[in-house]
Design an enzyme around this catalytic site. Structure first.
Site, PDB file in Angstrom:
ATOM      1  N   GLY A   1      -0.617  11.991   6.147  1.00 49.60           N
ATOM      2  CA  GLY A   1      -1.975  11.801   5.650  1.00 49.60           C
ATOM      3  C   GLY A   1      -1.934  11.090   4.317  1.00 49.60           C
ATOM      4  CE  LYS A   2      -0.146   8.190  -0.392  1.00 56.48           C
ATOM      5  NZ  LYS A   2       1.262   8.558  -0.554  1.00 56.48           N
TER       6      LYS A   2
END
Ligand code: NAD
Length: 435
Positions: A124-125
């Site tokens: 994720g980011k």
């Protein structure tokens, strides 16, 4: 009150670093390496389609009241690229250059990085388009809390676990943790990593990425029949990753002949005392004015005749322009994306052994994983335990990638992508398609 509320800027990550791809569309550019590995793996079209798309993309508007009383609205993103192997893991960056395409690319990258070291996380980011260096601490806190609230549905120790990234730090993580905890009604330390040690952070996290670089370099040297003892090293970037990698390699017997940062690059054929250089940077913020070596240009540092080159500063520093001149036997990519895709093949042709970023700098996310495990277990390990477990994972991962690269006669980078993609793909096959 007398407390200085400014963000400790010497501790925050610089805004221009980590910009790992220059291409117009960073997601597509990153995916070109994915595609090569997918092709070699003969990935079935269905899985290929799944892995080429982010699972969830969130865009939020974050209105906050600025110190002058005006309302400003900031745009934030959070991308959960793939959570088949576990909760999404990946940092939150505050930067004017944040874009959805970049966040998607970085989230995918995290998915491969977690899989290469085989930790039970997806990728994720997150990011908020803002210029934190122009904001007060109060504004940053309000923005962090509003952004956290905007993405709160996906956050959680079992679903999405952020960490610091460009321009965010442990203080920002403390606000994320507090905001989340206030919403759910109880303290939940495991919702973020990279927290202060006093509130559930892990010992050894600060040094983890540099330590990981040292460990995989030691493995690479052994593979090439060399030893850390007496080998020559040049390190670009003297921040968290570069300085720790240099310090630990020196402790293992390496001679660090060159170091460099934003302000100065220095060469000393007899070796530079890294503890001394670290002390200097603590006092002066950078290597500018350090006199224990000859000043050289940044490109000279990269093209020195050394055994090991550690690019640990920026993206895209090894390009088609200077790759033909690189003389190191081993390149250990401490930074994210220091080598452009086009330069990859030049280094390969020259027979340079590249330890790719998704393996070389994965020590950080590995100890983040340890932090999450410790928070969930409510039992904290001493630093030796953290370091020993990190060593075990880095050595094993290096060997996994190496044996795949031998088996398929491909570079370490392609092998690392093949290993991680095949691990994610296997889980998709086992889980099947829901509904
Ligand atoms: P940092 O901000 O602590 O240090 C960056 C260093 O790079 C500084 O010494 C800075 O002066 C130097 N630098 C900046 N511009 C430069 C230039 N043009 N030429 C030479 N040096 C320059 O950052 P960090 O945490 O050490 O991260 C460095 C790289 O490692 C980044 O690509 C980051 O994404 C990657 N990384 C960091 C971690 C981590 O845990 N910190 C984990 C994985 C990857």
């Amino acid at each position: 009150m007398g407390t200085d509320l400014r963000l400790p800027t010497h501790k925050i990550v610089r805004p221009d670093k980590d910009r790992f791809l220059n291409e117009d569309n960073p997601f597509e550019a990153m995916m070109s390496r994915f595609d090569r590995a997918a092709e070699l793996l003969d990935l079935e079209p269905g899985i290929y389609k799944i892995l080429r798309n982010p699972e969830k993309t969130i865009s939020v508007s974050c209105p906050i009241v600025m110190d002058n009383g005006e309302v400003e609205v900031f745009t934030g993103y959070r991308v959960l690229y793939n959570t088949s192997r576990g909760p999404a893991k990946g940092g939150i960056r505050f930067d004017m250059n944040v874009s959805l395409e970049e966040v998607k690319a970085l989230a995918a990258w995290m998915a491969w990085k977690c899989a290469v070291v085989n930790i039970p996380f997806g990728g994720g980011k997150g990011g908020v388009v803002c210029d934190p260096l122009k904001m007060s601490v109060g504004e940053l806190e309000r923005l962090t809390r509003r952004y956290t609230t905007g993405i709160i549905q996906t956050l959680g120790p079992d679903s999405d676990v952020p960490a610091p990234d460009v321009n965010t730090n442990e203080r920002v993580m403390a606000w994320v943790m507090d905001t989340y905890s206030m919403h759910v009604g109880h303290t939940t330390t495991a919702v973020v990593t990279g927290k202060p040690v006093e509130m559930g952070g892990s010992l050894g996290r600060r040094e983890a990425t540099g330590r990981g670089c040292m460990i995989v370099t030691r493995e690479a040297l052994a593979h090439l029949g060399m030893s850390m003892k007496g080998c020559t090293v040049a390190v670009q970037g003297f921040g968290n990753v570069g300085s720790v990698a240099a310090q630990l390699m020196q402790r293992e017997g390496a001679k660090i002949v060159a170091i460099g940062d934003r302000d100065a690059c220095l060469y000393n054929k007899n070796g530079i005392d890294i503890d001394d250089a670290i002390e200097y940077v603590k006092k002066h913020r950078s290597l500018g004015g350090y006199t224990k070596g000859d000043v050289i240009s940044p490109n000279d540092l990269l093209t020195l005749d050394v055994d090991v080159l550690v690019p640990a500063a920026l993206e895209n520093v090894i390009t088609t322009k200077n790759a033909p001149d690189i003389r190191a036997k081993i390149v250990c990519e401490g930074a994210n994306g220091p080598t452009t895709a086009a330069a990859d093949s030049i280094l390969d042709e020259k027979g340079i052994f590249v330890i790719p970023d998704i393996l070389a700098n994965s020590g950080g996310v590995t100890v983040s994983y340890f932090e999450w495990v410790q928070d969930r277990g409510g039992y904290f390990w001493d630093e030796t335990t953290v370091n020993n477990r990190l060593t075990e994972i880095m050595q094993r991962s290096f060997q996994d990638v190496l044996s795949l690269s031998k088996q398929h006669k491909v570079s370490m980078r392609t092998a690392a992508y093949m290993l991680s993609i095949s691990r994610v793909a296997t889980v998709h096959r086992l889980r099947g398609i829901y509904a």
